[in-house]
Design an enzyme around this catalytic site. Sequence first.
Site, PDB file in Angstrom:
ATOM      1  N   ARG A 287       0.835  -1.210   0.000  1.00  0.00           N
ATOM      2  CA  ARG A 287       0.000   0.000   0.000  1.00  0.00           C
ATOM      3  C   ARG A 287       0.865   1.253   0.000  1.00  0.00           C
ATOM      4  NH1 ARG A 287      -3.912  -2.697   4.492  1.00  0.00           N
ATOM      5  NH2 ARG A 287      -5.425  -3.656   3.078  1.00  0.00           N
TER       6      ARG A 287
ATOM      7  N   CYS B 275       5.256 -10.547   2.685  1.00  0.00           N
ATOM      8  CA  CYS B 275       4.836  -9.191   3.041  1.00  0.00           C
ATOM      9  C   CYS B 275       6.015  -8.229   3.113  1.00  0.00           C
ATOM     10  CB  CYS B 275       4.066  -9.197   4.352  1.00  0.00           C
ATOM     11  SG  CYS B 275       5.100  -9.609   5.737  1.00  0.00           S
TER      12      CYS B 275
END
Length: 310
Positions: free
Chosen positions: A132, A242
């Site tokens: 993001r 991640c």
Amino acid sequence: MNKKQIIIGTRGSKLALIQTKIVIDKLKKIFPQLDFKIKIIKTMGDKILDKTLNKIGGKGLFVKEIEIALLNKEIDLAVHSMKDVPSEFPEELEIAAIMEREDARDVLITKDKKRLDELKIGAKIGTSSLRRASQILALRRDIKIEPIRGNIQTRINKMYDMDLDGIVLAAAGIKRLGLEDKVSEYFNEIDIVPAVGQGALGIEIRKNDSFIREVVSKINDKKTELAVKAERNFMRVLNGGCHVPAGAYAFIDKNKIIMIGMVASIDGERLIKVQKVGSVKDYVDLGKEIALEILKKGGKNILREIEGDM
């Protein structure tokens, strides 16, 4: 169908429990004679909230303890957000069903309902997701990213406590919690490419449990299953978790599968996106093709640099 009770393992957050109840409600309609019991399992990802995921071991921290309970036969099945499920999991376990996907997009929540392009210069946005953050920075170089973790309500509260201008969250969680009125902006899947599996719920079982497989197979959504598998194959080829700013989103239209993949540098200065259309039957290959093309276009250098910084 002679089993008396089915025990479902899940994390204990409000969202996790709502998601588990979504699964139970679906199964109850098909198997009213079965009794479902929820067992809450606290994962390491729930316990450590003062560090970003890439610093403490990645997404597997949200499923490891639940998988141990599954392997020890303390539970019969587990409900996961597919975006939290690592590419690899124990040999004895499998994802036996993926339910119809909720909204896969990311959303922006701001104090005063401003969109991203309306925020002041140097506005502070809270997110611990490198995916993001990098894409927000690619859209607006002046934004300051602040690490923020916790469940959805905790992050909304932190927006005020930390004096942030906004936070970025998954639309699926917001909708399942009935918090759509707080959303300032929905990002389309091209501007902010979602996390692999975002919005989809997966059901993990023991491979040798044919009874549970038969039960959960009834709520599998084939289109979502194939789309998520294509996305997961993309990430598998990248070998990213991640700690890598990467994302992918696929959907099926008739006999075609449309997919976009993304890899970015952490600062958002380099961002590589590839979109392709293929036949549904070639869904696995499509994820691989997009990943390989991204690696060829500079993704390999980006990933190498990120790994060197870890």
